[in-house]
Structure formats: C-alpha cells, structure tokens
Design an enzyme around this catalytic site. Structure first.
Site, mmCIF file in Angstrom:
data_model
loop_
_atom_site.group_PDB
_atom_site.id
_atom_site.type_symbol
_atom_site.label_atom_id
_atom_site.label_comp_id
_atom_site.label_asym_id
_atom_site.label_seq_id
_atom_site.Cartn_x
_atom_site.Cartn_y
_atom_site.Cartn_z
ATOM 1 C CD1 TRP A 189 74.121 50.967 33.648
ATOM 2 C CD2 TRP A 189 75.810 50.956 32.168
ATOM 3 N NE1 TRP A 189 75.299 51.001 34.354
ATOM 4 C CE2 TRP A 189 76.356 51.003 33.475
ATOM 5 C CE3 TRP A 189 76.678 50.939 31.076
ATOM 6 C CZ2 TRP A 189 77.718 51.035 33.718
ATOM 7 C CZ3 TRP A 189 78.033 50.963 31.316
ATOM 8 C CH2 TRP A 189 78.548 51.017 32.624
ATOM 9 C CG ASP A 270 76.998 47.003 26.940
ATOM 10 O OD1 ASP A 270 77.621 46.037 27.416
ATOM 11 O OD2 ASP A 270 76.806 48.052 27.571
ATOM 12 C CE LYS A 306 77.810 44.607 37.526
ATOM 13 N NZ LYS A 306 76.987 45.442 36.675
#
Length: 352
Positions: A189, A270, A306
C-alpha cells in the site's frame, strides 16, 4: 533606552492575557517614550511589497496523494459514466456510499439507548474504549486465544490503519532506533512507505508478487527473509494483500512463521481486510493466529474502515503481544506515551 528613565517591567506569573497587558507600568513607560518612537512614519501599506515568508524555494508545491488525488480527479470529472476505482469503499448502483445494515442497526440502538444507558460525549481516554479493544483482540487473535487469557496483549484504540501503522513505526523508531530497516512486500500500500519514512525508519522490501504468474513469489519471499539480518522488522499483510489481492496459503503461512522464528524477526501485521479475502473473518485471521501459536510476539494494526464500512469514523486497534503480562503492561505504558502528544485520544462514535 533613549531617555534612560524607562522602568524595569516585571511580567506577572503566569503570563497575563493580551487584553491585560496594558498595565500601569506599561502606561508609565509609554508616557516616557518620545512621541516619534510611538508613531513612526511609515509608507502606506499599499506602497510596500513584502516577499512571502514561504517562497517556492522554501516551500515547494507538494504532489497530490496517488490515491486520494485520484479521488479528487473523479469528483471534478463531469462525465456521467465515470467510475471511481481509487479508494476501496462500498458503493450502491449510483456510486453513493452504502452502509452495512448491521452498522445502521448498531447506530440506531446507540441513538435510542445511548452508551451504557446514557448519552455522553466524554473523552475515551488515551487507549480508547475498553469494550472495543476487547472485541478487536478476539476478532484478530481468537476468542479462546491464550495470549488474551494470560493478559499478554497490550491494546489501544487508534485512528484506523494509518494511525495504527504510524504508531507501530514510531514505537520501533523509539525502541529499536532511528534508521532501523522495516521490510515491506513489493508492492505494498502506497501509504506504508511515507508512514515508516516519516517515523525515521529505513525502507527495505522483500519479493512478494510475481507478475509472470500473477501470483505469490513464495521462493523469492523466503529467500529475502533468510538473507535479512537476524532480528529484522518485517511487515506482513494479514490477508487480502493490498494492492495485489494475492495471499500465502495456510501451509505457506506456517512455513513463513517457522522461518521468521528461526531468524528471530520481529513481525508486524497490517490487518485492514479481515473477512474480505475468504468471506470468513475467522479464516482470514489464520496468518496472525499461526504466528502467535508459534510463539511470535507480533504487533497488529487493525482497521475497520473497509470491512465494516466505517471509513470516516477512523476506527482501528493497535496491539502488541508480550512474553508476560508484566511485559504487556510495560508495552502499553509506552504506547500511551507515544499516543498522548500525537492525538491524545481516539474518536468514540464508530468504536461504540
């Protein structure tokens, strides 16, 4: 200075407000000063041009964010057939935000009943809402996890994934030292890189995505893990790797755990998409739980932007596993010290 008669002014303690600054001492000093000093002749403001304090040499225009910049471009586009593939978010058929029915129901209950029976806007404290943190730990580690039962996990509510990641990097910079290398998958990311760099860490990468097979470069990944210095920091995506969507299998996760254990590497997960990869949140937690079972003292940054659709609420949890409950207490004490001057305490609505 000119008259030699200006009195010595003493400021009260604490320093008074600006509205109270014209004390008698200041008034007497003003009376002694020559009129020319009090009202100097200056050119009209319109006739004076000052160079900007922040010239382009001192302050260049910053580039747009590669992800959010795309969002801005989408908003400015007038084409009725436009589609936004930038920020990952639930949308309806008209491209508008769509809230999960469970979130709608939870918010309805909060508005009707309040929190713990009362409506309140109190600060949550540095580590946030305890019930939220407890639920987050069960979500990631498992409800029956020994590290939870043994009180070996230090946890704090944080500002979603970015806040949790930055907190992790600040922790490593403070206790492993500035310039410590953090190894990230290639690719990762986009925001991971400046988050670590701005915390004072060096950036390293390990092979991850194989463009030829459109899959995981597992052998290259293992080779890079072996070649890294013992005790290095490795960041892993728990599931639904961003941006490729390619994840190791359960058996590959076990091999990675054994290899990193042998190298004594420090592992940071993560976890922003738990439940998205397989549709089962329990299955998507396999990577983290395998590492904990194998004795790794992992750290996890969880985001609920999300998988719960709580984007703007900025809700997440950062946790670190300690060898003992006492070590977890020390970890939490230092996490609090990092959080306090950074943002003090987290938002409450989304967490509730």
């Amino acid at each position: 200075k000119q008259t030699g008669k200006l009195p010595l002014l003493k400021l009260a303690s604490p320093v008074p407000r600006a509205s109270n600054m014209r004390s008698s001492a200041i008034r007497s000093a003003t009376a002694l000063a020559p009129r020319a000093l009090l009202a100097p002749k200056v050119a009209p403001a319109a006739a004076v041009r000052y160079a900007g304090r922040w010239s382009t040499e001192k302050l260049p225009m910053g580039p747009p964010d590669p992800i959010l910049g795309l969002n801005d471009a989408f908003n400015k586009d007038t084409d009725p057939k436009k589609v936004n593939l930038g920020v990952g978010a639930y949308r309806d058929d008209n491209g508008k935000p769509w809230m999960l029915p469970s979130v709608v129901e939870a918010e309805k209950r909060l508005l009707e009943k309040g929190w713990n029976g009362v409506q309140q806007k109190e600060y949550a404290g540095i580590v946030g809402i305890k019930e939220f943190n407890d639920a987050s730990l069960k979500f990631a580690y498992g409800a029956d996890s020994p590290v939870i039962k043994e009180n070996r996990v230090a946890a704090a509510q944080v500002l979603s994934g970015t806040g949790g990641g930055r907190l992790a990097f600040e922790f490593y910079a403070r206790f492993l030292g500035k310039g410590t290398t953090v190894y990230m998958p290639d690719p990762t990311w986009a925001n991971h890189l400046p988050m670590a760099k701005d915390a004072g860490l060096n950036l390293g990468t390990y092979r991850y995505y194989d463009k030829k097979t459109i899959g995981l470069d597992f052998s290259g990944m293992c080779e890079d893990i072996k070649n890294a210095k013992d005790g290095s920091v490795f960041m892993l995506h728990a599931c639904a790797h961003n941006p490729t969507g390619v994840d190791p299998t359960v058996e590959q996760w076990k091999e990675l755990s054994a290899l990193m254990k042998k190298k004594n590497h420090l592992v940071f997960f993560d976890s922003a998409y738990q439940g998205f990869a397989s549709g089962d949140a329990e299955k998507d937690a396999a990577s983290m739980r395998i590492f904990v079972k194998d004795g790794h003292d992992i750290a996890i940054a969880q985001s609920y932007a999300k998988n719960f659709g709580l984007y703007g609420e900025r809700i997440g949890c950062f946790s670190m596993v300690g060898q003992t409950a006492e070590e977890a207490d020390r970890l939490l004490s230092q996490i609090k010290i990092l959080i306090r001057p950074m943002y003090s305490n987290p938002p409450i609505h989304g967490a509730r």
